[in-house]
Design a protein around this motif. Sequence first.
Motif, PDB file in Angstrom:
ATOM      1  N   GLY A 126      48.128  52.247  31.891  1.00 17.83           N
ATOM      2  CA  GLY A 126      48.407  51.709  30.557  1.00 17.83           C
ATOM      3  C   GLY A 126      49.026  50.321  30.552  1.00 17.83           C
ATOM      4  N   HIS A 127      49.112  49.728  31.710  1.00 21.68           N
ATOM      5  CA  HIS A 127      49.821  48.463  31.960  1.00 21.68           C
ATOM      6  C   HIS A 127      50.113  47.539  30.750  1.00 21.68           C
ATOM      7  N   VAL A 128      49.110  46.808  30.271  1.00 22.91           N
ATOM      8  CA  VAL A 128      49.354  45.780  29.246  1.00 22.91           C
ATOM      9  C   VAL A 128      49.910  46.397  27.956  1.00 22.91           C
ATOM     10  N   ALA A 129      49.388  47.568  27.608  1.00 25.24           N
ATOM     11  CA  ALA A 129      49.853  48.224  26.380  1.00 25.24           C
ATOM     12  C   ALA A 129      51.286  48.724  26.539  1.00 25.24           C
ATOM     13  N   LEU A 147      45.911  39.894  27.691  1.00 23.63           N
ATOM     14  CA  LEU A 147      45.224  40.174  28.956  1.00 23.63           C
ATOM     15  C   LEU A 147      46.179  39.849  30.084  1.00 23.63           C
ATOM     16  N   CYS A 148      46.006  40.499  31.225  1.00 21.79           N
ATOM     17  CA  CYS A 148      46.802  40.115  32.387  1.00 21.79           C
ATOM     18  C   CYS A 148      46.036  39.047  33.177  1.00 21.79           C
ATOM     19  N   ALA A 149      46.630  38.599  34.264  1.00 21.75           N
ATOM     20  CA  ALA A 149      45.999  37.552  35.079  1.00 21.75           C
ATOM     21  C   ALA A 149      44.642  38.001  35.617  1.00 21.75           C
ATOM     22  N   LYS A 150      44.547  39.276  35.978  1.00 18.52           N
ATOM     23  CA  LYS A 150      43.287  39.764  36.538  1.00 18.52           C
ATOM     24  C   LYS A 150      42.164  39.695  35.507  1.00 18.52           C
ATOM     25  N   GLY A 151      42.496  40.008  34.271  1.00 20.82           N
ATOM     26  CA  GLY A 151      41.493  39.940  33.207  1.00 20.82           C
ATOM     27  C   GLY A 151      40.936  38.534  33.088  1.00 20.82           C
ATOM     28  N   GLN A 152      41.833  37.563  33.105  1.00 20.09           N
ATOM     29  CA  GLN A 152      41.384  36.178  32.947  1.00 20.09           C
ATOM     30  C   GLN A 152      40.580  35.697  34.152  1.00 20.09           C
ATOM     31  N   LEU A 196      35.017  44.497  26.581  1.00 22.91           N
ATOM     32  CA  LEU A 196      36.170  45.207  27.147  1.00 22.91           C
ATOM     33  C   LEU A 196      36.308  44.845  28.612  1.00 22.91           C
ATOM     34  N   CYS A 197      37.515  44.542  29.013  1.00 21.60           N
ATOM     35  CA  CYS A 197      37.783  44.198  30.413  1.00 21.60           C
ATOM     36  C   CYS A 197      37.619  45.449  31.290  1.00 21.60           C
ATOM     37  N   LEU A 198      37.264  45.215  32.553  1.00 30.03           N
ATOM     38  CA  LEU A 198      37.280  46.311  33.527  1.00 30.03           C
ATOM     39  C   LEU A 198      37.696  45.768  34.894  1.00 30.03           C
ATOM     40  N   ASN A 199      38.502  44.699  34.862  1.00 33.72           N
ATOM     41  CA  ASN A 199      38.963  44.243  36.176  1.00 33.72           C
ATOM     42  C   ASN A 199      40.017  45.205  36.715  1.00 33.72           C
ATOM     43  N   CYS A 200      40.537  46.080  35.837  1.00 39.19           N
ATOM     44  CA  CYS A 200      41.184  47.304  36.303  1.00 39.19           C
ATOM     45  C   CYS A 200      40.863  48.363  35.269  1.00 39.19           C
ATOM     46  N   SER A 201      41.414  49.540  35.427  1.00 35.31           N
ATOM     47  CA  SER A 201      41.003  50.656  34.569  1.00 35.31           C
ATOM     48  C   SER A 201      41.746  50.719  33.239  1.00 35.31           C
ATOM     49  N   THR A 202      42.542  49.714  32.920  1.00 33.59           N
ATOM     50  CA  THR A 202      43.272  49.729  31.654  1.00 33.59           C
ATOM     51  C   THR A 202      42.360  49.417  30.458  1.00 33.59           C
ATOM     52  N   VAL A 203      41.249  48.726  30.716  1.00 34.75           N
ATOM     53  CA  VAL A 203      40.200  48.544  29.727  1.00 34.75           C
ATOM     54  C   VAL A 203      40.684  47.793  28.479  1.00 34.75           C
ATOM     55  N   CYS A 204      41.318  46.644  28.661  1.00 36.05           N
ATOM     56  CA  CYS A 204      41.828  45.889  27.516  1.00 36.05           C
ATOM     57  C   CYS A 204      40.692  45.203  26.740  1.00 36.05           C
ATOM     58  N   GLY A 205      40.875  45.123  25.424  1.00 35.24           N
ATOM     59  CA  GLY A 205      39.928  44.398  24.578  1.00 35.24           C
ATOM     60  C   GLY A 205      39.948  42.915  24.941  1.00 35.24           C
TER      61      GLY A 205
HETATM   62  S1  SF4 Z   1      45.296  45.198  32.662  1.00 35.64           S
HETATM   63 FE1  SF4 Z   1      44.361  43.221  33.179  1.00 35.64          FE
HETATM   64  S2  SF4 Z   1      42.632  43.654  34.549  1.00 35.64           S
HETATM   65 FE2  SF4 Z   1      43.287  45.575  33.610  1.00 35.64          FE
HETATM   66  S3  SF4 Z   1      41.889  45.777  31.856  1.00 35.64           S
HETATM   67 FE3  SF4 Z   1      43.755  44.780  31.094  1.00 35.64          FE
HETATM   68  S4  SF4 Z   1      43.370  42.578  31.286  1.00 35.64           S
HETATM   69 FE4  SF4 Z   1      41.803  43.635  32.495  1.00 35.64          FE
END
Ligand code: SF4
Length: 753
Positions: free
Chosen positions: A175-178, A42-47, A7-16
């Motif tokens: 909730g950004h990406v979702a 994923l967003c750019a930050k996740g990658q 699970l991502c944690l580059n922000c608090s959205t916590v994407c798989g």
């Molecule tokens: S929004 Fe981006 S940085 Fe935040 S958890 Fe999802 S992929 Fe990671």
Amino acid sequence: MKRIPTLCLNCSTVCGMVATVDGGRILKLEGNPRDPNSRGKLCAKGQAAINMVEDPDRLRYPLKRVGRRGSGQWQRISWQEAVDTIAERLRRAREAGHPERVMLQYGRDRTNGFLDRFMDALGSPNKLGHRGLCSLNKRMAIRAMIGDTDWDTADFAHARLILNFGSNFFEAHQGHVAMVQRVQEARRQGARLVTFDVRLSNTAAKSDEWIPLIPGTDGLVALAMGQVMLEENLVDIAFLEEWTNAPVAVWKASYRNFTPEWAAEESGVPAETIRRLAREFAKAAPQATTVSNRGAHAHENGFDNERAIVALNALAGTIGQRGGWNYTPGDVNQLAPQPGPVPPRPRIETPLSHPPGFGFANRLYPRAISSTIYPDLQDGRVSIEVLISYYVNAPMSWPEGPDLVRETLLDETRIPFHVAIDAFPSETVETADLVLPDATFLERWDLDARNSYSYAPYVGLRQPVVAPPGECRDIRDILSTIARSVDETTAAYFPYESAESFVRAWAEAVPGGLEALQKEGIWVSEPKYRDLPPFLRPVEVSLDEADVAVDERGVVTRRGTPVGRLSRGQVVQGFNTPDRRFQFLLADYADVLPAPYVHTGPQYRPISVEGPRQDDEFYLVSFKWNVHTQSRTANQPWLTDIVGDNPCWIHPEAARKLGIQEGDWVGLSRVRPRPRPDEIRARAHLTPATHRKVVAISASFGHWQYGRNAKGRGVNPNRLIPAWTDPVGGGQAWNDTIVRVRGNGRPGGEGTR
Ligand code: SF4
Ligand SMILES: Nc1nc2c(c(=O)[nH]1)N[C@H]1C(S)=C(S)[C@@H](COP(=O)(O)OP(=O)(O)OC[C@H]3O[C@@H](n4cnc5c(=O)[nH]c(N)nc54)[C@H](O)[C@@H]3O)O[C@H]1N2
Ligand SMILES: Nc1nc2c(c(=O)[nH]1)N[C@H]1C(S)=C(S)[C@@H](COP(=O)(O)OP(=O)(O)OC[C@H]3O[C@@H](n4cnc5c(=O)[nH]c(N)nc54)[C@H](O)[C@@H]3O)O[C@H]1N2
Ligand SMILES: [Mo]
């Protein structure tokens, strides 16, 4: 080559997330399609999180300060020495009968219970996060009104009209990406998105309408919309009468004065726009919803604003409906409870955990107010012996961080002993006596989840995809080792050999346990009643049962505990509030709230400082970029290549009056509240995408530490923003500071503090 879900944690959205790993290095990070929320995106930050893992300036070993505090002189020490030193301090506080003199300051805690376990076991209530700087006003309002959750998850995918009050969900929002995916899906079907923002954020730019307004007036605009709906009988009378704690007549009386004309005068939004949007919202209902975030609630009047916004959904009858304003649980512990033994929560309250004067916030959301912490420590209103900082950078992210917070942290009489648990050489680490190197989120274990926009609660696994460098350790291992060295009572709650064995025991609650999660990354539950609004879901209880009772308000209790509400002869869930209805009035808080909150609905309380008086005065607001998270991604070069600076946005006409041109250095000082003549300097960015009375500076830069890539970029607006709290909601008023902007500033750049 291996593919490992996490699970991502580059922000608090916590994407798989799925990591492709080869020879101990991460080659690529991608989305996990099994995540019902982010659905493989994923967003750019996740990658870019690969940059975080491979940051050449990472902390690798425990360090002990050797020079003066803040001098930057460190000596490498062993884990044994570090743990012994800390345990000795903690033991002393406990033996002196003052466990509350241990304070844990944390920022991003996604252990979902382990920090609580540690502090509860020690007996200190002072586990203090950043909630009050973040979203407390909003959470307070939602918790007070519906109780089931403190976070809304609207059914965007099926909405026809979305009214956005100050959320920047195309770039940020929890909730950004979702969210973005569902909103765009709905818009392809013809849905409209209307955004109120003081700036043309990327969300506003992507909307069908951008409506600029004066900061702090969103609540009044919402109230005026409600007034129009009530006046023109465009409301869901059945919902208001049966499901709220006030009859329509009380709603009407409460809204009477909030005319669109008054709102137009205060906010600058034309009265006709307010009328039109109110009618459109009512017409689209129940497939209509509001969404809101820090733009609306990070103000002195944020609690009121959020209440007024949520109330629009009650008026239009969109709550819990398909395409409407919704809610669903988001706490992973509801599906997978913490493994035992769980220590009891200490009963002591301190001025840190329950700051005086905030009775309502302390009742509804204890240990959440953040803005008062450092002023209280500095003024000696509270005293502590040990501070443990975890995943937090208060000198960067708190109001007056670079001054008041930093000075307090450097003061050994205020903070006798400071341990920082961090992965990077942050501004918090700068002020520590002892530093423990943490494993980053790609190197550690957690179970985690978020309120899901698919309405199927799920459990996700965060697992190490690579080994941490040097002697970095998983936070669960760090805290367990310390706890076991304190004393036997504390140690008793930490019988697990390792973070992995703890998470293995925790994961037994889901089918297939840890093994299944390690393979798939996510387990998704099957919700039982997808098509019924949560408050109308049947409760399995019979009124004939001996221990079941119904009171005069229709509240059904079993052995004295409320379980639902009687509605048309059936027992249904209702809302998780005292009378199981939506709380328009806050009738049950008469002892901690001023009378207007108890006897009327949401109010408009203007910001208490006067707005800009002349051409060189502006509201200062700050905001989040799509490619940065707080102050913590400035070390990631793939992201700073995209956005590597934070200029001061200003409207070209406002700039012209002050003789300011694109790229000029400008000086900003604070005029209200509490003048602060010292200027900070920033580059001017002239853009009509800013309200004429507003200047905007993003919040990700201005580091004076944090490694080579971060240091020296941009400016930290928090030098100008005072600690200032919503007296009811308890949240920090981020967007209410009045600054003076001076042109022809001297060039500078090296010093960013
Ligand atoms: S929004 Fe981006 S940085 Fe935040 S958890 Fe999802 S992929 Fe990671
Ligand atoms: N002006 C202004 N200020 C703001 C905001 C704003 O919009 N404008 N936003 C506010 C909001 S919403 C919030 S939530 C707060 C957030 O404020 P914080 O909680 O302080 O910020 P975070 O980015 O969550 O955490 C920051 C620190 O954690 C450390 N860290 C990073 N990775 C790791 C890791 O793997 N392990 C450990 N142990 N530590 C790590 C780094 O030192 C990093 O700087 O800021 C607030 N401050
Ligand atoms: N990319 C990215 N995503 C993140 C984060 C991050 O740091 N970066 N942080 C996460 C966290 S901790 C949080 S709390 C959320 C925050 O998510 P959001 O609240 O969506 O984002 P913010 O940028 O804090 O604030 C939103 C907007 O408020 C506007 N604004 C300021 N004053 C007013 C006003 O009076 N009225 C209106 N209508 N608008 C106003 C700003 O211009 C800004 O565009 O994002 C989360 N996701
Ligand atoms: Mo936040």
